[in-house]
Design a protein around this motif. Structure first.
Motif, short mmCIF file in Angstrom:
data_model
loop_
_atom_site.label_atom_id
_atom_site.label_comp_id
_atom_site.label_asym_id
_atom_site.label_seq_id
_atom_site.Cartn_x
_atom_site.Cartn_y
_atom_site.Cartn_z
N PHE A 75 0.80 -1.22 0.00
CA PHE A 75 0.00 0.00 0.00
C PHE A 75 0.84 1.27 0.00
N GLY A 76 2.12 1.16 0.31
CA GLY A 76 2.98 2.34 0.37
C GLY A 76 2.72 3.20 1.59
N LEU A 77 2.16 2.60 2.63
CA LEU A 77 1.78 3.32 3.84
C LEU A 77 2.43 2.68 5.06
N SER A 78 2.49 3.45 6.14
CA SER A 78 2.93 2.87 7.40
C SER A 78 1.75 2.13 8.02
N ARG A 79 2.04 1.31 9.00
CA ARG A 79 0.99 0.52 9.64
C ARG A 79 -0.06 1.41 10.30
N ILE A 80 0.37 2.54 10.84
CA ILE A 80 -0.55 3.45 11.51
C ILE A 80 -1.47 4.13 10.51
N ARG A 81 -0.89 4.67 9.44
CA ARG A 81 -1.68 5.35 8.41
C ARG A 81 -2.61 4.35 7.71
N PHE A 82 -2.12 3.12 7.49
CA PHE A 82 -2.94 2.09 6.87
C PHE A 82 -4.20 1.83 7.70
N ARG A 83 -4.01 1.71 9.01
CA ARG A 83 -5.14 1.42 9.91
C ARG A 83 -6.15 2.57 9.89
N GLU A 84 -5.66 3.81 9.95
CA GLU A 84 -6.55 4.97 9.93
C GLU A 84 -7.36 5.01 8.63
#
Length: 99
Positions: A75-84
């Protein structure tokens, strides 16, 4: 949010890697298959290139805020940003598991 300077440095590294990629690939092939004296010349030529010409110097960062850790490459995202973003429904096809 990562420092702007770290994000900029990573982008600069990406540009340097792209600029030197062809020559590095040629030299790596010579190192792998060449004669001993050609191999030694290729190793010296690789050593003369800038450090940032190596692709391993690039850091995977979150595409939204540049966070360097917990990167999900799909996804090209961090785990935190992905969850949000998943909770808000901004990622198509991603749903929260519940059982």
């Amino acid at each position: 949010m990562a420092k702007k300077s770290k994000i900029a440095a990573n982008e600069r590294r990406k540009a340097i890697v792209a600029r030197h990629a062809g020559r590095r690939a040629e030299l790596k092939e010579v190192v792998r298959t060449g004669a001993p004296e050609e191999r030694a010349q290729a190793v010296r030529a690789l050593a003369r290139q800038p450090r940032d010409a190596s692709a391993t110097r690039i850091r995977n960062r979150d595409s939204v805020d540049g966070r360097p850790r917990g990167h999900l490459s799909k996804f090209g995202l961090s785990r935190i940003r992905f969850r949000e973003m998943a909770h808000r429904g901004e990622l198509p096809g991603v749903t929260k598991a519940s059982w």
